[in-house]
Design a protein around this motif. Structure first.
Motif, PDB file in Angstrom:
ATOM      1  N   VAL A   6       0.855  -1.186   0.000  1.00  0.00           N
ATOM      2  CA  VAL A   6       0.000   0.000   0.000  1.00  0.00           C
ATOM      3  C   VAL A   6       0.892   1.237   0.000  1.00  0.00           C
ATOM      4  CG1 VAL A   6      -1.694   1.318   1.336  1.00  0.00           C
ATOM      5  CG2 VAL A   6      -1.796  -1.183   1.316  1.00  0.00           C
ATOM      6  N   CYS A   7       0.614   2.185  -0.896  1.00  0.00           N
ATOM      7  CA  CYS A   7       1.371   3.440  -0.946  1.00  0.00           C
ATOM      8  C   CYS A   7       0.474   4.599  -0.541  1.00  0.00           C
ATOM      9  CB  CYS A   7       1.911   3.697  -2.345  1.00  0.00           C
ATOM     10  SG  CYS A   7       3.151   2.505  -2.882  1.00  0.00           S
ATOM     11  N   LEU A   8       0.955   5.429   0.394  1.00  0.00           N
ATOM     12  CA  LEU A   8       0.269   6.659   0.763  1.00  0.00           C
ATOM     13  C   LEU A   8       0.885   7.797  -0.023  1.00  0.00           C
ATOM     14  CD1 LEU A   8      -0.308   4.826   3.361  1.00  0.00           C
ATOM     15  CD2 LEU A   8      -0.826   7.000   4.431  1.00  0.00           C
ATOM     16  N   ILE A   9       0.036   8.539  -0.712  1.00  0.00           N
ATOM     17  CA  ILE A   9       0.479   9.615  -1.589  1.00  0.00           C
ATOM     18  C   ILE A   9      -0.302  10.873  -1.255  1.00  0.00           C
ATOM     19  CG2 ILE A   9       0.563  10.399  -3.998  1.00  0.00           C
ATOM     20  CD1 ILE A   9       0.750   7.452  -4.831  1.00  0.00           C
ATOM     21  N   LYS A  16      -0.001  12.019   6.323  1.00  0.00           N
ATOM     22  CA  LYS A  16       0.220  10.623   5.900  1.00  0.00           C
ATOM     23  C   LYS A  16       0.925   9.823   6.994  1.00  0.00           C
ATOM     24  CE  LYS A  16       2.518  11.861   2.251  1.00  0.00           C
ATOM     25  NZ  LYS A  16       2.455  13.314   2.438  1.00  0.00           N
ATOM     26  N   THR A  17       2.018  10.360   7.522  1.00  0.00           N
ATOM     27  CA  THR A  17       2.779   9.656   8.557  1.00  0.00           C
ATOM     28  C   THR A  17       1.948   9.471   9.813  1.00  0.00           C
ATOM     29  OG1 THR A  17       4.851  10.502   7.662  1.00  0.00           O
ATOM     30  CG2 THR A  17       4.895   9.736   9.952  1.00  0.00           C
ATOM     31  N   SER A  18       1.166  10.479  10.182  1.00  0.00           N
ATOM     32  CA  SER A  18       0.312  10.373  11.373  1.00  0.00           C
ATOM     33  C   SER A  18      -0.768   9.314  11.195  1.00  0.00           C
ATOM     34  CB  SER A  18      -0.325  11.728  11.690  1.00  0.00           C
ATOM     35  OG  SER A  18       0.664  12.657  12.079  1.00  0.00           O
ATOM     36  N   LEU A  19      -1.315   9.204   9.984  1.00  0.00           N
ATOM     37  CA  LEU A  19      -2.310   8.157   9.717  1.00  0.00           C
ATOM     38  C   LEU A  19      -1.686   6.778   9.860  1.00  0.00           C
ATOM     39  CD1 LEU A  19      -4.135   9.745   6.660  1.00  0.00           C
ATOM     40  CD2 LEU A  19      -5.194   9.200   8.872  1.00  0.00           C
ATOM     41  N   VAL A  20      -0.494   6.607   9.309  1.00  0.00           N
ATOM     42  CA  VAL A  20       0.186   5.307   9.412  1.00  0.00           C
ATOM     43  C   VAL A  20       0.499   4.996  10.868  1.00  0.00           C
ATOM     44  CG1 VAL A  20       2.262   4.000   8.807  1.00  0.00           C
ATOM     45  CG2 VAL A  20       1.141   5.410   7.079  1.00  0.00           C
ATOM     46  N   VAL A  38      10.997   7.518   1.704  1.00  0.00           N
ATOM     47  CA  VAL A  38       9.906   6.611   2.053  1.00  0.00           C
ATOM     48  C   VAL A  38      10.166   5.990   3.415  1.00  0.00           C
ATOM     49  CG1 VAL A  38      10.973   4.608   0.921  1.00  0.00           C
ATOM     50  CG2 VAL A  38       8.505   4.676   1.193  1.00  0.00           C
ATOM     51  N   LYS A  39       9.087   5.743   4.162  1.00  0.00           N
ATOM     52  CA  LYS A  39       9.155   5.018   5.426  1.00  0.00           C
ATOM     53  C   LYS A  39       8.190   3.844   5.283  1.00  0.00           C
ATOM     54  CE  LYS A  39       8.574   5.603  10.403  1.00  0.00           C
ATOM     55  NZ  LYS A  39       7.708   4.456  10.645  1.00  0.00           N
ATOM     56  N   ILE A  40       8.645   2.653   5.655  1.00  0.00           N
ATOM     57  CA  ILE A  40       7.832   1.447   5.467  1.00  0.00           C
ATOM     58  C   ILE A  40       7.452   0.851   6.821  1.00  0.00           C
ATOM     59  CG2 ILE A  40       7.747  -0.848   4.430  1.00  0.00           C
ATOM     60  CD1 ILE A  40       9.927   0.164   2.450  1.00  0.00           C
ATOM     61  N   ASP A  41       6.155   0.595   6.988  1.00  0.00           N
ATOM     62  CA  ASP A  41       5.619  -0.080   8.164  1.00  0.00           C
ATOM     63  C   ASP A  41       4.761  -1.243   7.686  1.00  0.00           C
ATOM     64  OD1 ASP A  41       6.207   1.446  10.760  1.00  0.00           O
ATOM     65  OD2 ASP A  41       5.567   3.076   9.437  1.00  0.00           O
ATOM     66  N   MET A  55       2.064  -4.067   3.651  1.00  0.00           N
ATOM     67  CA  MET A  55       3.336  -3.356   3.705  1.00  0.00           C
ATOM     68  C   MET A  55       2.996  -1.918   3.313  1.00  0.00           C
ATOM     69  SD  MET A  55       5.105  -5.892   4.642  1.00  0.00           S
ATOM     70  CE  MET A  55       6.633  -5.022   4.769  1.00  0.00           C
ATOM     71  N   ILE A  56       3.102  -1.000   4.253  1.00  0.00           N
ATOM     72  CA  ILE A  56       2.612   0.367   4.065  1.00  0.00           C
ATOM     73  C   ILE A  56       3.780   1.300   3.774  1.00  0.00           C
ATOM     74  CG2 ILE A  56       1.295   2.235   5.127  1.00  0.00           C
ATOM     75  CD1 ILE A  56       0.119  -0.040   7.003  1.00  0.00           C
ATOM     76  N   TRP A  57       3.792   1.843   2.574  1.00  0.00           N
ATOM     77  CA  TRP A  57       4.843   2.747   2.122  1.00  0.00           C
ATOM     78  C   TRP A  57       4.345   4.182   2.264  1.00  0.00           C
ATOM     79  CZ3 TRP A  57       9.120   1.321  -1.550  1.00  0.00           C
ATOM     80  CH2 TRP A  57       9.430  -0.042  -1.451  1.00  0.00           C
ATOM     81  N   ASP A  58       4.919   4.900   3.216  1.00  0.00           N
ATOM     82  CA  ASP A  58       4.598   6.302   3.474  1.00  0.00           C
ATOM     83  C   ASP A  58       5.593   7.141   2.670  1.00  0.00           C
ATOM     84  OD1 ASP A  58       4.147   8.827   4.559  1.00  0.00           O
ATOM     85  OD2 ASP A  58       4.838   8.291   6.570  1.00  0.00           O
TER      86      ASP A  58
END
Length: 168
Positions: A6-9, A16-20, A38-41, A55-58
């Motif tokens: 999943v990519c947050l754009i 975006k980071t706060s949502l993740v 990018v930060k991945i969680d 796999m969440i790509w911020d």
């Protein structure tokens, strides 16, 4: 186990980071930290008795480093486009990113998240502003990383769309 990327754009400072962080750890911080690159969680959801690991790509905000680096999008199974409801201009970044992303990912599930709904008195985005996105068939959710409103729902909904499994 089913794995999905999943990519947050979205633009700079839309949350975006706060949502993740809210989704992955249940936490919110008022401290602002700029994402560089990018930060991945990751987090797993159970849908219809199947485990879906996301796999969440911020990705860094558009305003800061021009457009999203296309190499980060490779292999994406879903997108969360994030705008700040208190700043109408952040929808412009979404429009521009959609124009660049859609040709390569025409059928990839996506949602538009209007973040910061807890700041309703400062809200700038109108229903009319959202019509172009609705005309493209995008589902839109109002979210708040601060209160957690619709955050889990957004990720579960996207997981369901990516796997075609019911969110239950």
């Amino acid at each position: 186990m089913i794995k999905k990327k999943v990519c947050l754009i979205g633009g700079f400072a839309v949350g975006k980071t706060s949502l993740v962080q809210r989704y992955v750890s249940g936490l919110f911080s008022d401290d602002y930290l700029t994402t560089v690159g990018v930060k991945i969680d990751q987090r797993s959801e159970t849908l219809a008795d199947k485990e879906v690991r996301m796999m969440i790509w911020d990705l860094a905000g558009r305003d800061q480093f021009a457009n999203v680096t296309k190499s980060y999008l490779r292999g994406a199974d879903g997108f969360l486009f994030v705008a700040d409801g208190t700043r109408r201009e952040t929808l412009t970044a979404i429009t521009e990113e959609l124009a660049e992303v859609r040709p390569d990912f025409p059928h990839t599930p996506s949602l538009l998240l209007l973040n910061k709904c807890d700041l309703n008195p400062d809200w700038e985005v109108s229903q009319q502003d959202l019509q172009p996105f609705q005309a493209q068939g995008m589902n839109i959710l109002r979210t708040s990383a601060k209160t957690g409103e619709n955050v889990e729902n957004a990720f579960r909904s996207l997981a369901s769309s990516m796997t075609r499994l019911p969110a239950s």
